[in-house]
Design an enzyme around this catalytic site. Structure first.
Site, PDB file in Angstrom:
ATOM      1  N   ASP A 135     -76.599  40.211  97.697  1.00 15.61           N
ATOM      2  CA  ASP A 135     -75.374  39.842  98.408  1.00 15.61           C
ATOM      3  C   ASP A 135     -75.582  38.503  99.114  1.00 15.61           C
ATOM      4  OD1 ASP A 135     -72.766  41.707  99.553  1.00 15.61           O
ATOM      5  OD2 ASP A 135     -73.243  39.853 100.597  1.00 15.61           O
ATOM      6  N   ASN A 139     -66.868  50.281  98.715  1.00 18.31           N
ATOM      7  CA  ASN A 139     -65.613  50.082  99.434  1.00 18.31           C
ATOM      8  C   ASN A 139     -64.473  50.030  98.423  1.00 18.31           C
ATOM      9  OD1 ASN A 139     -66.962  49.860 101.933  1.00 18.31           O
ATOM     10  ND2 ASN A 139     -67.406  47.702 101.557  1.00 18.31           N
ATOM     11  N   GLN A 161     -62.569  46.757 100.957  1.00 21.03           N
ATOM     12  CA  GLN A 161     -62.930  46.020  99.741  1.00 21.03           C
ATOM     13  C   GLN A 161     -62.357  44.607  99.799  1.00 21.03           C
ATOM     14  OE1 GLN A 161     -61.682  47.871  96.051  1.00 21.03           O
ATOM     15  NE2 GLN A 161     -62.840  46.417  94.801  1.00 21.03           N
ATOM     16  N   HIS A 167     -68.007  47.273  92.803  1.00 24.31           N
ATOM     17  CA  HIS A 167     -69.412  46.979  93.119  1.00 24.31           C
ATOM     18  C   HIS A 167     -69.973  48.069  94.021  1.00 24.31           C
ATOM     19  CE1 HIS A 167     -66.698  44.808  95.840  1.00 24.31           C
ATOM     20  NE2 HIS A 167     -67.589  45.003  96.798  1.00 24.31           N
ATOM     21  N   LEU A 168     -71.215  48.379  93.748  1.00 26.42           N
ATOM     22  CA  LEU A 168     -71.984  49.331  94.548  1.00 26.42           C
ATOM     23  C   LEU A 168     -72.921  48.530  95.448  1.00 26.42           C
ATOM     24  CD1 LEU A 168     -73.091  52.345  94.936  1.00 26.42           C
ATOM     25  CD2 LEU A 168     -74.806  51.696  93.227  1.00 26.42           C
TER      26      LEU A 168
HETATM   27  P1  AMP Z   1     -66.710  44.345  99.652  1.00 24.34           P
HETATM   28  O1  AMP Z   1     -66.294  43.945 101.038  1.00 24.34           O
HETATM   29  O2  AMP Z   1     -67.166  45.777  99.545  1.00 24.34           O
HETATM   30  O3  AMP Z   1     -65.651  43.998  98.627  1.00 24.34           O
HETATM   31  O4  AMP Z   1     -67.999  43.512  99.325  1.00 24.34           O
HETATM   32  C1  AMP Z   1     -67.973  42.246  98.771  1.00 24.34           C
HETATM   33  C2  AMP Z   1     -69.336  41.675  98.973  1.00 24.34           C
HETATM   34  O5  AMP Z   1     -69.501  40.599  98.070  1.00 24.34           O
HETATM   35  C3  AMP Z   1     -69.595  41.144 100.373  1.00 24.34           C
HETATM   36  O6  AMP Z   1     -70.712  41.821 100.935  1.00 24.34           O
HETATM   37  C4  AMP Z   1     -69.861  39.650 100.134  1.00 24.34           C
HETATM   38  O7  AMP Z   1     -70.850  39.138 101.001  1.00 24.34           O
HETATM   39  C5  AMP Z   1     -70.312  39.650  98.689  1.00 24.34           C
HETATM   40  N1  AMP Z   1     -70.123  38.409  97.967  1.00 24.34           N
HETATM   41  C6  AMP Z   1     -68.997  37.671  97.891  1.00 24.34           C
HETATM   42  N2  AMP Z   1     -69.185  36.596  97.110  1.00 24.34           N
HETATM   43  C7  AMP Z   1     -70.454  36.672  96.656  1.00 24.34           C
HETATM   44  C8  AMP Z   1     -71.262  35.864  95.805  1.00 24.34           C
HETATM   45  N3  AMP Z   1     -70.791  34.731  95.233  1.00 24.34           N
HETATM   46  N4  AMP Z   1     -72.539  36.255  95.573  1.00 24.34           N
HETATM   47  C9  AMP Z   1     -73.029  37.360  96.138  1.00 24.34           C
HETATM   48  N5  AMP Z   1     -72.325  38.177  96.937  1.00 24.34           N
HETATM   49  C10 AMP Z   1     -71.054  37.831  97.203  1.00 24.34           C
END
Ligand code: AMP
Ligand code: ZN
Length: 114
Positions: free
Chosen positions: A30, A87, A94, A100-101
């Site tokens: 992440d 999420n 989300q 994503h997990l």
């Molecule tokens: P969610 O809030 O469950 O949708 O999680 C999305 C996650 O994606 C967050 O923890 C972000 O920090 C992560 N994220 C967003 N863009 C990237 C990226 N380019 N590379 C890695 N993680 C990312």
């Protein structure tokens, strides 16, 4: 999906720190880690959220979880413990619309989550 950031990670058109990949899933760290280990496992195919999955997708869901277990070993958190989070939708928190997990570990996780 051309506007999906995680699909771009699958096709390597944007960079990520890859942790694991197989025929169905890939995993990468992440970008904004919430724990010493914070890795995301995603299906290679675009799936908006877990709410979109059907009975036929049980294999994919299982493989996401089993990849999470493999990552816990790769990251050295298998014995100390870890948390899986998926999420879903607005109230679920989300922010990226590609299933994503989250695999979180390396510190004690509070309960209930925020
Ligand atoms: P969610 O809030 O469950 O949708 O999680 C999305 C996650 O994606 C967050 O923890 C972000 O920090 C992560 N994220 C967003 N863009 C990237 C990226 N380019 N590379 C890695 N993680 C990312
Ligand atoms: Zn996508």
């Amino acid at each position: 999906m051309s506007d999906c950031i995680f699909c771009h990670i699958v096709t390597r058109t944007i960079p990520a720190t890859l942790v694991y990949e197989d025929d169905l899933v890939i995993a990468f760290d992440d970008i904004n880690p919430q724990a010493p280990t914070h890795t995301l496992v995603i299906p290679r195919k675009h799936v908006t959220s877990i709410a979109e999955l059907e009975d036929l997708d049980v294999g994919l869901l299982g493989r996401l979880m089993l990849a999470g277990n493999k990552i816990s070993k790769l990251k050295g958190i298998a014995d100390s413990g870890y948390r899986f989070v998926i999420n879903t939708g607005a109230n679920g928190g989300q922010t990226v619309s590609h299933l994503h997990l989250h695999v979180l570990g390396g510190r004690h996780m509070a309960w209930p989550p925020g």
